[in-house]
Motif scaffolding. Structure first.
Motif, PDB file in Angstrom:
ATOM      1  N   VAL A 141     -10.022 -37.191 -16.445  1.00 49.79           N
ATOM      2  CA  VAL A 141      -8.582 -37.441 -16.545  1.00 49.79           C
ATOM      3  C   VAL A 141      -8.335 -38.210 -17.843  1.00 49.79           C
ATOM      4  O   VAL A 141      -8.847 -39.314 -18.021  1.00 49.79           O
ATOM      5  CB  VAL A 141      -8.040 -38.242 -15.343  1.00 49.79           C
ATOM      6  N   LEU A 142      -7.572 -37.605 -18.735  1.00 48.14           N
ATOM      7  CA  LEU A 142      -7.250 -38.218 -20.023  1.00 48.14           C
ATOM      8  C   LEU A 142      -5.787 -38.650 -20.005  1.00 48.14           C
ATOM      9  O   LEU A 142      -4.898 -37.849 -19.704  1.00 48.14           O
ATOM     10  CB  LEU A 142      -7.484 -37.205 -21.151  1.00 48.14           C
ATOM     11  N   GLY A 143      -5.522 -39.909 -20.310  1.00 47.75           N
ATOM     12  CA  GLY A 143      -4.160 -40.421 -20.323  1.00 47.75           C
ATOM     13  C   GLY A 143      -3.597 -40.479 -21.729  1.00 47.75           C
ATOM     14  O   GLY A 143      -4.339 -40.681 -22.699  1.00 47.75           O
ATOM     15  N   LEU A 144      -2.287 -40.280 -21.842  1.00 43.41           N
ATOM     16  CA  LEU A 144      -1.581 -40.458 -23.113  1.00 43.41           C
ATOM     17  C   LEU A 144      -0.617 -41.625 -22.938  1.00 43.41           C
ATOM     18  O   LEU A 144       0.288 -41.571 -22.101  1.00 43.41           O
ATOM     19  CB  LEU A 144      -0.802 -39.194 -23.491  1.00 43.41           C
ATOM     20  N   ALA A 145      -0.838 -42.687 -23.710  1.00 41.18           N
ATOM     21  CA  ALA A 145      -0.022 -43.901 -23.612  1.00 41.18           C
ATOM     22  C   ALA A 145       0.802 -44.070 -24.877  1.00 41.18           C
ATOM     23  O   ALA A 145       0.383 -43.681 -25.969  1.00 41.18           O
ATOM     24  CB  ALA A 145      -0.911 -45.127 -23.387  1.00 41.18           C
ATOM     25  N   GLY A 146       1.968 -44.672 -24.727  1.00 38.92           N
ATOM     26  CA  GLY A 146       2.843 -44.925 -25.873  1.00 38.92           C
ATOM     27  C   GLY A 146       4.276 -45.012 -25.397  1.00 38.92           C
ATOM     28  O   GLY A 146       4.595 -44.634 -24.270  1.00 38.92           O
ATOM     29  N   LEU A 147       5.146 -45.485 -26.260  1.00 40.27           N
ATOM     30  CA  LEU A 147       6.559 -45.616 -25.899  1.00 40.27           C
ATOM     31  C   LEU A 147       7.263 -44.274 -26.043  1.00 40.27           C
ATOM     32  O   LEU A 147       6.701 -43.315 -26.569  1.00 40.27           O
ATOM     33  CB  LEU A 147       7.229 -46.677 -26.777  1.00 40.27           C
ATOM     34  N   LEU A 148       8.510 -44.199 -25.554  1.00 41.22           N
ATOM     35  CA  LEU A 148       9.304 -42.999 -25.758  1.00 41.22           C
ATOM     36  C   LEU A 148       9.399 -42.709 -27.254  1.00 41.22           C
ATOM     37  O   LEU A 148       9.608 -43.620 -28.056  1.00 41.22           O
ATOM     38  CB  LEU A 148      10.711 -43.195 -25.175  1.00 41.22           C
ATOM     39  N   GLY A 149       9.218 -41.447 -27.626  1.00 40.16           N
ATOM     40  CA  GLY A 149       9.237 -41.086 -29.032  1.00 40.16           C
ATOM     41  C   GLY A 149       7.884 -41.151 -29.698  1.00 40.16           C
ATOM     42  O   GLY A 149       7.753 -40.858 -30.894  1.00 40.16           O
ATOM     43  N   SER A 150       6.844 -41.509 -28.925  1.00 40.74           N
ATOM     44  CA  SER A 150       5.502 -41.622 -29.508  1.00 40.74           C
ATOM     45  C   SER A 150       4.835 -40.264 -29.709  1.00 40.74           C
ATOM     46  O   SER A 150       3.807 -40.166 -30.363  1.00 40.74           O
ATOM     47  CB  SER A 150       4.609 -42.499 -28.616  1.00 40.74           C
ATOM     48  N   GLY A 151       5.421 -39.214 -29.133  1.00 46.59           N
ATOM     49  CA  GLY A 151       4.863 -37.875 -29.315  1.00 46.59           C
ATOM     50  C   GLY A 151       4.024 -37.382 -28.158  1.00 46.59           C
ATOM     51  O   GLY A 151       3.424 -36.311 -28.232  1.00 46.59           O
ATOM     52  N   ARG A 152       3.997 -38.139 -27.047  1.00 49.02           N
ATOM     53  CA  ARG A 152       3.174 -37.747 -25.902  1.00 49.02           C
ATOM     54  C   ARG A 152       3.635 -36.416 -25.309  1.00 49.02           C
ATOM     55  O   ARG A 152       2.833 -35.486 -25.130  1.00 49.02           O
ATOM     56  CB  ARG A 152       3.220 -38.818 -24.812  1.00 49.02           C
ATOM     57  N   SER A 153       4.928 -36.314 -25.012  1.00 50.94           N
ATOM     58  CA  SER A 153       5.451 -35.083 -24.407  1.00 50.94           C
ATOM     59  C   SER A 153       5.406 -33.922 -25.390  1.00 50.94           C
ATOM     60  O   SER A 153       5.161 -32.773 -24.995  1.00 50.94           O
ATOM     61  CB  SER A 153       6.888 -35.299 -23.921  1.00 50.94           C
TER      62      SER A 153
END
Length: 345
Positions: free
Chosen positions: A109-121
């Motif tokens: 399971v790999l998580g993507l962390a960051g604030l809105l606008g960080s490019g995760r989605s």
């Protein structure tokens, strides 16, 4: 900082005599801003009490209906990391991400962390073929692939559970069964006629597997709670039997009990050999669900962290250990923002 500004504004309003009703699943926010809290469960009133009488563990107990410590109660279990399922090399999307490289293993399971606008989605949409990459290489099981549309990703065993559940994940007025088989309709149809026996078999199997609480498979999805609607969306994509499952904010707008169930499901999928990518703004969820976490800012990958590196060996209480890990991850996210600002400066 945005939350803090909101709270300052709300306190100014209440000081002027304005009454505020604040609705949130985030109990830390409720504890900070509210004078009293009302808890609802399954559409029914459970309790209304001053915040002094509702510490977090008591709130969780009323929300879930049993004593629990929230996500710190979730047993992570060990998943055996296997072959590399997905590899990104300097991948850039039409807007974001920019030059992101990563690997995802079977059983991880790999998580993507960051604030809105960080490019995760945006990164999730690139992998799922929704917004095709404009540069870089995507490799699946060692082979280069072109994911130019969602159908390409689905054909390669990639499924995306999108962030906007109500508008992109379900058709609310349709039944649980119709929603559950939506992604495999071609497989269970012949000459335009849907095999209803297969619909019932797939739906009943997923209802049992995911513990979906519904009066029947024929009830409209709109009649289900948010958590059970999310299970239907996940079940819809699990019906395609993907090797790689991407979950974008999978627990947004659902209660702590359903959150824990979905995190357990994520861990079970990894143990069954799937590769799972989880995007969440709730750091405690990432820390409970993930084996590794990629911190992102402004569309770029900042740092890949092993989950174990965020643990404090001196913390023996699971709840305190999770809180300590959350603080460490928050520091890394702030470092990513500082690095971004320095670069742009």
């Amino acid at each position: 900082s945005d939350v803090e500004r909101l709270f300052v504004f709300l306190r100014k309003l209440t000081a002027r005599g304005v009454a505020v009703i604040y609705v949130s699943h985030r109990m830390d926010e409720i504890a900070r801003i509210a004078d009293r809290a009302t808890i609802l469960r399954d559409g029914r009133h459970v309790i209304t009490a001053p915040m002094a009488d509702l510490p977090v563990d008591v709130m969780i107990e009323h929300i879930v209906g049993k004593r629990s410590k929230g996500l710190s109660d979730v047993a992570r279990g060990d998943a055996s990391r296997g072959e590399v399922l997905l590899e990104l090399r300097d991948v850039t999307g039409p807007h974001k991400p920019e030059n992101v490289s990563l690997t995802l293993h079977r059983g991880e399971v790999l998580g993507l962390a960051g604030l809105l606008g960080s490019g995760r989605s945006a990164l999730a949409r690139v992998i799922a073929g929704v917004e095709p990459a404009v540069a870089g290489d995507i490799r699946l099981r060692g082979q280069g692939v072109a994911l130019r549309r969602p159908a390409d990703a689905i054909a390669h065993g990639i499924a995306l559970v999108p962030e906007a559940r109500a508008t992109q994940g379900i058709i609310p007025a349709q039944s649980v069964a119709d929603n559950m088989v939506m992604a495999v309709i071609g497989r269970i149809s012949r000459r335009g006629i849907v095999d209803r026996d297969k619909v019932r078999s797939i739906t009943d199997g997923m209802i049992a597997r995911l513990s979906v609480k519904t009066a029947s498979r024929d009830h409209a999805v709109s009649t289900l709670s948010g958590g059970n609607q999310q299970k239907v969306v996940i079940g819809k994509w699990l019906a395609t039997d993907p090797d790689i499952l991407i979950l974008d904010e999978p627990t947004a707008g659902i209660d702590i009990g359903s959150k824990a169930e979905i995190i357990r499901l994520v861990r079970d999928l990894a143990q069954a050999g799937k590769g799972v990518i989880v995007i969440s703004s709730e750091l405690s969820e990432l820390l409970t669900a993930c084996d590794r976490i990629l911190v992102m800012a402004d569309g770029r990958a900042h740092q890949m962290l092993d989950r174990s590196d965020l643990d404090d060996p001196s913390e023996t209480d699971p709840e305190h250990a999770l809180q300590a890990a959350e603080r460490r991850l928050q520091v890394e996210i702030q470092k990513a923002l500082t690095a971004k600002e320095a670069t742009h400066g």
